[in-house]
Design a protein around this motif. Structure first.
Motif, PDB file in Angstrom:
ATOM      1  N   LEU A  79      41.635  36.034  33.588  1.00 37.52           N
ATOM      2  CA  LEU A  79      40.980  35.562  32.383  1.00 37.52           C
ATOM      3  C   LEU A  79      39.730  34.799  32.789  1.00 37.52           C
ATOM      4  O   LEU A  79      39.807  33.756  33.443  1.00 37.52           O
ATOM      5  CB  LEU A  79      41.925  34.675  31.582  1.00 37.52           C
ATOM      6  N   GLY A  80      38.573  35.359  32.437  1.00 38.37           N
ATOM      7  CA  GLY A  80      37.304  34.856  32.911  1.00 38.37           C
ATOM      8  C   GLY A  80      36.886  35.669  34.122  1.00 38.37           C
ATOM      9  O   GLY A  80      37.508  35.618  35.179  1.00 38.37           O
ATOM     10  N   ALA A  81      35.832  36.457  33.965  1.00 37.78           N
ATOM     11  CA  ALA A  81      35.492  37.409  35.018  1.00 37.78           C
ATOM     12  C   ALA A  81      34.516  36.838  36.030  1.00 37.78           C
ATOM     13  O   ALA A  81      34.671  37.050  37.231  1.00 37.78           O
ATOM     14  CB  ALA A  81      34.905  38.686  34.397  1.00 37.78           C
ATOM     15  N   GLY A  82      33.493  36.121  35.567  1.00 37.99           N
ATOM     16  CA  GLY A  82      32.430  35.738  36.479  1.00 37.99           C
ATOM     17  C   GLY A  82      31.871  36.980  37.145  1.00 37.99           C
ATOM     18  O   GLY A  82      31.631  38.010  36.509  1.00 37.99           O
ATOM     19  N   ALA A  83      31.705  36.914  38.456  1.00 42.52           N
ATOM     20  CA  ALA A  83      31.256  38.084  39.217  1.00 42.52           C
ATOM     21  C   ALA A  83      32.435  38.854  39.798  1.00 42.52           C
ATOM     22  O   ALA A  83      32.261  39.693  40.671  1.00 42.52           O
ATOM     23  CB  ALA A  83      30.303  37.655  40.321  1.00 42.52           C
ATOM     24  N   VAL A 101      40.973  42.580  33.604  1.00 42.82           N
ATOM     25  CA  VAL A 101      40.022  41.478  33.596  1.00 42.82           C
ATOM     26  C   VAL A 101      39.555  41.265  32.155  1.00 42.82           C
ATOM     27  O   VAL A 101      39.142  42.214  31.485  1.00 42.82           O
ATOM     28  CB  VAL A 101      38.812  41.774  34.499  1.00 42.82           C
ATOM     29  N   ILE A 102      39.635  40.033  31.695  1.00 42.50           N
ATOM     30  CA  ILE A 102      39.222  39.691  30.327  1.00 42.50           C
ATOM     31  C   ILE A 102      37.980  38.811  30.411  1.00 42.50           C
ATOM     32  O   ILE A 102      37.990  37.769  31.070  1.00 42.50           O
ATOM     33  CB  ILE A 102      40.347  38.956  29.576  1.00 42.50           C
ATOM     34  N   SER A 151      43.680  32.086  35.415  1.00 39.56           N
ATOM     35  CA  SER A 151      42.951  31.553  34.264  1.00 39.56           C
ATOM     36  C   SER A 151      41.809  30.696  34.798  1.00 39.56           C
ATOM     37  O   SER A 151      42.029  29.600  35.322  1.00 39.56           O
ATOM     38  CB  SER A 151      43.877  30.725  33.367  1.00 39.56           C
ATOM     39  N   ASP A 152      40.604  31.216  34.699  1.00 39.26           N
ATOM     40  CA  ASP A 152      39.412  30.540  35.230  1.00 39.26           C
ATOM     41  C   ASP A 152      38.299  30.711  34.200  1.00 39.26           C
ATOM     42  O   ASP A 152      37.289  31.364  34.445  1.00 39.26           O
ATOM     43  CB  ASP A 152      39.035  31.161  36.574  1.00 39.26           C
ATOM     44  N   VAL A 153      38.505  30.100  33.043  1.00 33.28           N
ATOM     45  CA  VAL A 153      37.637  30.302  31.885  1.00 33.28           C
ATOM     46  C   VAL A 153      36.744  29.086  31.697  1.00 33.28           C
ATOM     47  O   VAL A 153      37.236  27.967  31.498  1.00 33.28           O
ATOM     48  CB  VAL A 153      38.471  30.547  30.608  1.00 33.28           C
ATOM     49  N   PHE A 154      35.434  29.315  31.772  1.00 33.47           N
ATOM     50  CA  PHE A 154      34.467  28.238  31.573  1.00 33.47           C
ATOM     51  C   PHE A 154      33.363  28.710  30.651  1.00 33.47           C
ATOM     52  O   PHE A 154      32.936  29.867  30.712  1.00 33.47           O
ATOM     53  CB  PHE A 154      33.853  27.809  32.911  1.00 33.47           C
ATOM     54  N   ALA A 155      32.923  27.802  29.778  1.00 30.84           N
ATOM     55  CA  ALA A 155      31.691  27.990  29.023  1.00 30.84           C
ATOM     56  C   ALA A 155      30.686  27.048  29.653  1.00 30.84           C
ATOM     57  O   ALA A 155      30.721  25.837  29.423  1.00 30.84           O
ATOM     58  CB  ALA A 155      31.895  27.680  27.550  1.00 30.84           C
TER      59      ALA A 155
END
Length: 287
Positions: A79-83, A101-102, A151-155
């Motif tokens: 959760l959270g793709a980044g690169a 990948v979400i 889970s690595d979700v950042f705005a």
């Protein structure tokens, strides 16, 4: 993507909230960095996907290395793709893994695919949408069968509030296989009140929890990343020497009584009172 680029030829896109995302040459470790506004989000080494430069990602990789047998394919949800640093790592170290990948931003996925190509051999599906909403609607066949959730979700530099709650973690726990592992990246400082509540919240859903970070982050509250590893099954404590040795140093793995003390008195986060993670000072990212 060629390493020789003029400064005015750096690939980038505008995200849906107006922020800019760019891919720049790695400043100290080779490879490439995905930067959103001024916040480094990911580091990728196309020549060596096992090279995990950011310290918290290296700690996640150290946990992933202990799952099952070495080289055994995993079923994973990111959760959270980044690169897509960790999906690349999983495919490299565990060929044949099935990965979902979400990612919220289609433009970001397109940028990464164009300039940091993914391996053609991997079984990786990208789903566009809000991490929590999409996780709740994943195919039924994944329920109870996922070995690894990241889970690595950042705005920007903050985790959105709705990705910090007990309701969110219950969704993820429902996807995990009986011995599956949930890895959560959070960032905090100044007393670690946010991190303490996150540990308490995760422990209310999954019984077995450890936290990995730099010693000075856990001990003095210096702003930094803390990785929470959680499972419904006991986490083998024989992992700990290997996790400590994996670094980056000086490393700290908090568990048992120490984690009890760390989270004591911290309230569980719910949808009714959730707040985003603290915004770091701009100097945190200066190198």
């Amino acid at each position: 993507m060629a390493r020789t680029r003029d400064s005015d030829d750096i690939p980038g896109v505008r995200l849906s909230d107006g922020r800019s995302a760019r891919i720049i040459p790695g400043r100290f470790a080779g490879g490439w960095e995905l930067v959103v506004e001024t916040t480094p989000q990911s580091h990728v080494d196309l020549d060596d996907p096992s090279h995990l430069h950011f310290e918290y990602v290296a700690r996640m990789g150290a946990v992933i290395d202990q799952l099952g047998f070495p080289g055994q394919p995993l079923t994973a949800v990111h959760l959270g793709a980044g690169a897509m640093t960790l999906p690349r790592y999983v495919e490299h170290t565990r060929p044949g893994s099935r990965q979902q990948v979400i990612e919220l931003e289609q433009a970001l996925v397109d940028l990464v695919r164009e300039h940091l190509p993914l391996p053609r051999t991997g079984q990786l599906r990208v789903r566009i949408g809000d991490a929590r909403d999409v996780a709740a609607r994943l195919p039924a066949g994944l329920t109870g069968n996922v070995d690894l959730i990241v889970s690595d979700v950042f705005a920007g530099a903050q985790t959105p509030a709705h990705i910090t709650t007990v309701e969110y973690y219950r969704i993820l726990a429902g996807l995990l296989a009986p011995s599956g592992i949930l890895l959560i990246n959070i960032a905090d400082g100044n007393g670690l009140a946010f991190a303490r509540r996150q540990v308490a919240t995760v422990r209310s859903v999954l019984e077995h929890v450890v936290a990995l970070a730099e010693v000075r982050t856990l001990k003095s509250g210096r702003f930094g990343n803390i990785v929470i590893a959680a499972s419904a099954a006991p986490l083998p404590m024989e992992w700990l020497p290997r996790l400590m040795a994996a670094g980056p140093h000086p490393a700290k793995v908090a568990h048992g009584d120490e984690l009890d003390t760390f989270a004591r008195g911290a309230r569980i986060v719910t949808d009714a009172d959730a707040q985003p993670s603290p915004k770091p000072a701009a100097s945190v990212f200066e190198r």
